[in-house]
Write a protein that holds these residues in place. Structure first.
Motif, PDB file in Angstrom:
ATOM      1  N   MET A   1       0.641  -0.877  -0.215  1.00  0.00           N
ATOM      2  CA  MET A   1      -0.052   0.290   0.021  1.00  0.00           C
ATOM      3  C   MET A   1       0.714   1.418   0.149  1.00  0.00           C
ATOM      4  SD  MET A   1      -3.192   1.183   2.864  1.00  0.00           S
ATOM      5  CE  MET A   1      -3.726  -0.954   2.637  1.00  0.00           C
ATOM      6  N   ARG A   2       0.930   2.282  -0.649  1.00  0.00           N
ATOM      7  CA  ARG A   2       1.473   4.006  -0.511  1.00  0.00           C
ATOM      8  C   ARG A   2       0.157   4.604  -0.268  1.00  0.00           C
ATOM      9  NH1 ARG A   2       2.479   3.181  -7.195  1.00  0.00           N
ATOM     10  NH2 ARG A   2       0.489   2.504  -7.344  1.00  0.00           N
ATOM     11  N   LYS A   3       0.601   5.526   0.084  1.00  0.00           N
ATOM     12  CA  LYS A   3       0.339   6.666   0.456  1.00  0.00           C
ATOM     13  C   LYS A   3      -0.659   7.460  -1.144  1.00  0.00           C
ATOM     14  CE  LYS A   3       1.463  11.452   1.587  1.00  0.00           C
ATOM     15  NZ  LYS A   3       2.692  12.331   1.889  1.00  0.00           N
ATOM     16  N   GLY A   4      -1.602   7.897  -0.538  1.00  0.00           N
ATOM     17  CA  GLY A   4      -2.576   8.135  -1.285  1.00  0.00           C
ATOM     18  C   GLY A   4      -3.977   7.423  -2.113  1.00  0.00           C
ATOM     19  N   ASP A   5      -2.933   6.289  -1.181  1.00  0.00           N
ATOM     20  CA  ASP A   5      -4.504   5.293  -1.547  1.00  0.00           C
ATOM     21  C   ASP A   5      -5.606   4.625  -1.179  1.00  0.00           C
ATOM     22  OD1 ASP A   5      -2.382   3.807  -3.756  1.00  0.00           O
ATOM     23  OD2 ASP A   5      -1.770   1.821  -2.538  1.00  0.00           O
ATOM     24  N   ILE A   6      -6.737   4.569  -1.835  1.00  0.00           N
ATOM     25  CA  ILE A   6      -8.206   4.323  -1.162  1.00  0.00           C
ATOM     26  C   ILE A   6      -8.462   3.475  -0.995  1.00  0.00           C
ATOM     27  CG2 ILE A   6      -9.925   5.448  -1.813  1.00  0.00           C
ATOM     28  CD1 ILE A   6      -9.495   7.170  -3.606  1.00  0.00           C
ATOM     29  N   VAL A   7      -8.550   3.272   0.073  1.00  0.00           N
ATOM     30  CA  VAL A   7      -8.671   1.863   0.846  1.00  0.00           C
ATOM     31  C   VAL A   7     -10.322   2.254   1.549  1.00  0.00           C
ATOM     32  CG1 VAL A   7      -8.506   0.294   2.769  1.00  0.00           C
ATOM     33  CG2 VAL A   7      -6.519   1.843   1.438  1.00  0.00           C
ATOM     34  N   ALA A   8     -11.247   0.595   1.207  1.00  0.00           N
ATOM     35  CA  ALA A   8     -12.386   0.759   1.935  1.00  0.00           C
ATOM     36  C   ALA A   8     -12.769   0.413   3.329  1.00  0.00           C
ATOM     37  CB  ALA A   8     -13.433   0.255   1.179  1.00  0.00           C
ATOM     38  N   GLY A   9     -12.971   0.956   4.287  1.00  0.00           N
ATOM     39  CA  GLY A   9     -12.427   0.698   5.704  1.00  0.00           C
ATOM     40  C   GLY A   9     -14.008   0.808   6.267  1.00  0.00           C
ATOM     41  N   ALA A  10     -14.061   0.053   7.456  1.00  0.00           N
ATOM     42  CA  ALA A  10     -15.440  -0.409   7.917  1.00  0.00           C
ATOM     43  C   ALA A  10     -16.446   1.037   8.227  1.00  0.00           C
ATOM     44  CB  ALA A  10     -14.901  -0.530   9.468  1.00  0.00           C
ATOM     45  N   ASP A  11     -15.889   2.414   7.945  1.00  0.00           N
ATOM     46  CA  ASP A  11     -16.631   3.495   8.227  1.00  0.00           C
ATOM     47  C   ASP A  11     -16.960   3.897   6.305  1.00  0.00           C
ATOM     48  OD1 ASP A  11     -16.669   3.591  11.014  1.00  0.00           O
ATOM     49  OD2 ASP A  11     -15.125   4.467  11.282  1.00  0.00           O
ATOM     50  N   GLY A  12     -16.063   2.899   5.872  1.00  0.00           N
ATOM     51  CA  GLY A  12     -16.481   3.742   4.373  1.00  0.00           C
ATOM     52  C   GLY A  12     -14.767   4.108   3.979  1.00  0.00           C
ATOM     53  N   LEU A  13     -15.070   5.279   2.675  1.00  0.00           N
ATOM     54  CA  LEU A  13     -13.359   5.477   1.874  1.00  0.00           C
ATOM     55  C   LEU A  13     -12.811   5.889   2.937  1.00  0.00           C
ATOM     56  CD1 LEU A  13     -15.041   5.721  -1.495  1.00  0.00           C
ATOM     57  CD2 LEU A  13     -13.890   4.044  -0.679  1.00  0.00           C
ATOM     58  N   VAL A  14     -11.565   5.640   3.231  1.00  0.00           N
ATOM     59  CA  VAL A  14     -10.098   6.240   3.194  1.00  0.00           C
ATOM     60  C   VAL A  14      -9.604   6.403   2.541  1.00  0.00           C
ATOM     61  CG1 VAL A  14     -10.921   6.180   5.612  1.00  0.00           C
ATOM     62  CG2 VAL A  14      -9.450   4.589   4.810  1.00  0.00           C
ATOM     63  N   VAL A  15      -8.595   7.794   2.785  1.00  0.00           N
ATOM     64  CA  VAL A  15      -6.947   7.278   2.159  1.00  0.00           C
ATOM     65  C   VAL A  15      -5.656   6.776   3.187  1.00  0.00           C
ATOM     66  CG1 VAL A  15      -6.453  10.266   2.371  1.00  0.00           C
ATOM     67  CG2 VAL A  15      -5.912   8.857   0.203  1.00  0.00           C
ATOM     68  N   ALA A  16      -5.000   6.038   2.436  1.00  0.00           N
ATOM     69  CA  ALA A  16      -3.776   6.083   2.706  1.00  0.00           C
ATOM     70  C   ALA A  16      -2.956   7.342   3.531  1.00  0.00           C
ATOM     71  CB  ALA A  16      -3.429   4.873   2.370  1.00  0.00           C
ATOM     72  N   ASN A  17      -1.660   7.192   4.328  1.00  0.00           N
ATOM     73  CA  ASN A  17      -0.838   8.587   4.317  1.00  0.00           C
ATOM     74  C   ASN A  17       0.291   7.621   5.617  1.00  0.00           C
ATOM     75  OD1 ASN A  17      -1.667  10.605   3.624  1.00  0.00           O
ATOM     76  ND2 ASN A  17      -4.411  10.094   5.439  1.00  0.00           N
ATOM     77  N   ARG A  18       1.503   8.134   4.958  1.00  0.00           N
ATOM     78  CA  ARG A  18       2.417   7.572   5.817  1.00  0.00           C
ATOM     79  C   ARG A  18       2.162   7.849   7.452  1.00  0.00           C
ATOM     80  NH1 ARG A  18       6.445   8.633   1.324  1.00  0.00           N
ATOM     81  NH2 ARG A  18       6.047   7.096  -0.023  1.00  0.00           N
ATOM     82  N   ASN A  19       2.885   7.483   8.464  1.00  0.00           N
ATOM     83  CA  ASN A  19       3.218   7.712   9.559  1.00  0.00           C
ATOM     84  C   ASN A  19       4.328   8.599  10.261  1.00  0.00           C
ATOM     85  OD1 ASN A  19       3.096   8.060  12.685  1.00  0.00           O
ATOM     86  ND2 ASN A  19       2.914   5.627  12.849  1.00  0.00           N
ATOM     87  N   ALA A  20       4.000  10.165  10.286  1.00  0.00           N
ATOM     88  CA  ALA A  20       5.363  10.673  10.309  1.00  0.00           C
ATOM     89  C   ALA A  20       6.190  10.301  10.794  1.00  0.00           C
ATOM     90  CB  ALA A  20       4.924  12.467  10.438  1.00  0.00           C
TER      91      ALA A  20
END
Length: 50
Positions: A1-20
């Protein structure tokens, strides 16, 4: 998975971000997808699931 990927989560669509705090860029966190983008994905095909 890369930063910016769109994922279907339990609460709907979310966008992946790297942990700083992760030096290796492996840990991810997720933010809700903005409504303007979510409107484009009314029917999203399932690519993978748990």
């Amino acid at each position: 998975m890369r930063k910016g990927d769109i994922v279907a989560g339990a609460d709907g669509l979310v966008v992946a971000n790297r942990n700083a705090n992760d030096r290796h860029g492996v840990a991810m966190n997720f933010s809700p997808l903005p409504q303007s983008v979510r409107a484009k994905f009314r029917q999203v095909p399932v690519v993978a699931k748990e």
